[in-house]
Structure formats: C-alpha cells, structure tokens
Enzyme design. Structure first.
Site, PDB file in Angstrom:
ATOM      1  N   ASP A 174     -17.357  15.265   7.832  1.00 20.90           N
ATOM      2  CA  ASP A 174     -16.690  13.818   7.812  1.00 20.90           C
ATOM      3  C   ASP A 174     -17.916  12.842   7.851  1.00 20.90           C
ATOM      4  O   ASP A 174     -19.018  13.048   8.516  1.00 20.90           O
ATOM      5  CB  ASP A 174     -15.783  13.574   8.895  1.00 20.90           C
ATOM      6  N   ASP A 229     -17.166   8.743   8.955  1.00 20.74           N
ATOM      7  CA  ASP A 229     -16.899   7.667   9.775  1.00 20.74           C
ATOM      8  C   ASP A 229     -16.752   8.318  11.163  1.00 20.74           C
ATOM      9  O   ASP A 229     -15.854   9.240  11.364  1.00 20.74           O
ATOM     10  CB  ASP A 229     -15.931   6.852   9.378  1.00 20.74           C
ATOM     11  N   GLU A 257     -16.577   3.029  12.146  1.00 19.60           N
ATOM     12  CA  GLU A 257     -15.545   3.196  10.887  1.00 19.60           C
ATOM     13  C   GLU A 257     -15.644   2.032  10.140  1.00 19.60           C
ATOM     14  O   GLU A 257     -15.848   0.888  10.294  1.00 19.60           O
ATOM     15  CB  GLU A 257     -14.022   3.134  11.607  1.00 19.60           C
ATOM     16  N   GLY A 300     -12.784  10.077   4.017  1.00 19.13           N
ATOM     17  CA  GLY A 300     -11.624   9.326   3.512  1.00 19.13           C
ATOM     18  C   GLY A 300     -12.119   7.615   3.564  1.00 19.13           C
ATOM     19  O   GLY A 300     -11.310   6.856   3.197  1.00 19.13           O
ATOM     20  N   LYS A 303     -10.272  17.010   1.638  1.00 19.18           N
ATOM     21  CA  LYS A 303     -11.212  17.672   2.419  1.00 19.18           C
ATOM     22  C   LYS A 303     -11.261  19.132   2.279  1.00 19.18           C
ATOM     23  O   LYS A 303     -12.223  19.982   2.323  1.00 19.18           O
ATOM     24  CB  LYS A 303     -11.355  16.929   3.567  1.00 19.18           C
TER      25      LYS A 303
END
Length: 293
Positions: A83, A85, A92, A173, A217
């Site tokens: 991932d 962030d 973020e 995302g 993901k």
C-alpha cells in the site's frame, strides 16, 4: 520449523531474547536456539510447535520490540506488494490535497473511518474527491513536493528486495499522480492506483472507473503471483487499513504497518515500533546486505 525474529526499535537485550523464549515455551513451543542477524538489533529464535499459539504468546513482549513469527522455509520473499498512503509514505494524499481546498478536517474524518472499515471504500472515495471539484490540477504537483514524505526505511526495503531479484508493486487506493512519482522515488517495479478525472486543467471531482479498491489489491497480488509462477508462501504484502485486508490476508506473509484494528486482527505480523527495514530483518537480511535508500 519456524523462526521468530525479534526486531528492536532501539536495542535488543539478552533479557528480551530470554523473555521471548520463555513465552514461546509456555505456549508449547520447543526452542531450538537463537542467532543474531544484527547484534543488539535483530535476532532469530528457531522453534517447533504451533505457529498461531506462538504469535499470540509473543504479543506479550515489551514496548519497542516488533516480532515476526513465520515458517523458516521461503522467509526471503520473491514478490512484494505494498500500500502507499500511511505505509510507504507518511501521509494520506487525499487528505493533504483537501487541505489546499480548505476541507482537510472533513476529508480526514472520512478517511479515518474508511481505513477502519466503517464505511464503504468506493462511496467514501467518491464523497471525498467530490470536494476537490474545480481545483487546479497543478496543485497535485505542489502537494507532492510540499507534503509527501517517504516512510523511514521504505526505500531501503524496496531497493534491497529488488537487489535480491524480488518483484515489487505499489498498489494504492490513492492516485496515479502521486503513486507514479512515489514508485519511481522508492524504486518499485510497478504502480497501480486510481486516476483523478481532469478536464481543462482542473479536477472534476470524480474518479475514473474502475476503482482500485480492496478487491483490486488482492487481484494484483494474485495475478503477479501467478505470472511469476510463485507459491503463496513466497509473497509479502503490507498495508495499514481495512482496504488492505484482503491482500494482507492472502499473502504468504501479511503485515500491518501501524495498522488499524481490523487489519491487525488478520495480519501475520505487525510493525508498530521500528521502521520498514524491520521486514528486511524478518527475511534474514543483515544490514551488510542492504541497499541503503
């Protein structure tokens, strides 16, 4: 056969090793010895027994020590999916973009709830991005330059794994306008992320479909595993929120980095104290083997 790797944020003592060994023994494990990976920093304890019980027992270790208990076989992974962030970077990005528009408190509150799994991810994403409508798209570059900070140890982790023939994928995302830059900066082989819709140089407040979500993901992890002809045990995935749960649960070693409760509950390991180089120790890489970021 299993290995419990203890990694200290500061200094690992003989007492810490003794306590971990005692906790494992109380959980029914047979201790087979220990060996330093890095003196005073990281150590492997080899044991046989039940892995789930061992992980639960080690949760009683003191503050400042992370641990990774896993099978000894295939501990050095061949695929790393991460991932972005609050994992590979410290912020973020959507929250920071919203700050330029004056909406950060509202957006950050939605982000926190989404990462805790309290909101539908796609609905929460659309709601937040809508607040950015009519912003100059150039603000993304400014935001990246002023706000985005790579997490401690991230570049060293990725570059070291690549030096050992590991395929690395950043899957987010968040947005390509950030992820593509971060992937290059850290050294990932590939980046997968959402695309902000832009018209006449301004954000429209919409996200281009399809959305990169939890299922995406997981699918990226599965597709890369199959493409590289790997076993699940040879894969490593890391994230911090509920949107990472599916890929973390599917990976051979799934890791929660400063993770939210729902992710922590399913992760095989948690990194709460040290930086991301803890995952190099977990794979058996001593500092002399690292490619410093």
């Amino acid at each position: 056969m299993f290995i419990a790797t203890l990694i200290a944020a500061d200094r690992l003592s003989a007492g810490d090793i003794s306590l971990a060994s005692d906790l494992l023994a109380e959980a029914g494990a047979d201790i087979l010895g220990h060996m330093w990976i890095e003196p005073d920093k990281a150590v492997d304890i080899r044991f046989s027994g039940d892995l789930v019980s061992a992980r639960e027992a080690l949760s009683a270790l003191g503050f400042g020590i992370d641990y990774v208990a896993q099978p000894e076989a295939a501990r050095a992974k061949k695929l790393f999916v991460a991932d972005m962030d609050s994992t590979m970077i410290t912020v973020e990005c959507l929250d920071e973009l919203a700050d330029y528009a004056g909406f950060k408190p509202q957006v950050a509150a939605i982000t926190e709830r989404a990462m805790r799994g309290e909101l539908d991810f796609v609905e929460a994403l659309d709601e937040r991005v809508a607040l950015l409508a009519d912003m100059d798209a150039a603000i993304v570059t400014r935001c990246h330059e002023e706000r985005v900070v790579v997490s401690p140890g991230a570049a060293t982790l990725v570059r070291t794994m690549k030096a050992h023939d590991v395929h690395t994928v950043l899957v987010s995302g968040g947005f390509t306008l950030f992820a593509d830059r971060v992937a290059v900066e850290i050294g990932f082989d590939r980046a997968v992320a959402n695309r902000l819709d832009i018209a006449a140089g301004r954000l429209t407040g919409r996200v281009v479909r399809p959305i990169v979500d939890s299922a995406t993901k997981q699918r990226v992890l599965q597709e890369e595993t199959e493409r590289l002809e790997l076993g699940a045990a040879e894969t490593l995935a890391i994230g911090d929120g509920a949107n990472d749960l599916a890929m973390v649960e599917q990976a051979g070693l799934g890791v929660a980095y400063r993770g939210k409760p729902k992710l922590r509950d399913v992760a095989d390991a948690r990194i709460d104290h040290g930086d991301l180089t803890a995952l190099l120790y977990a794979q058996g890489y001593a500092r002399k083997d690292w490619v410093e970021g």
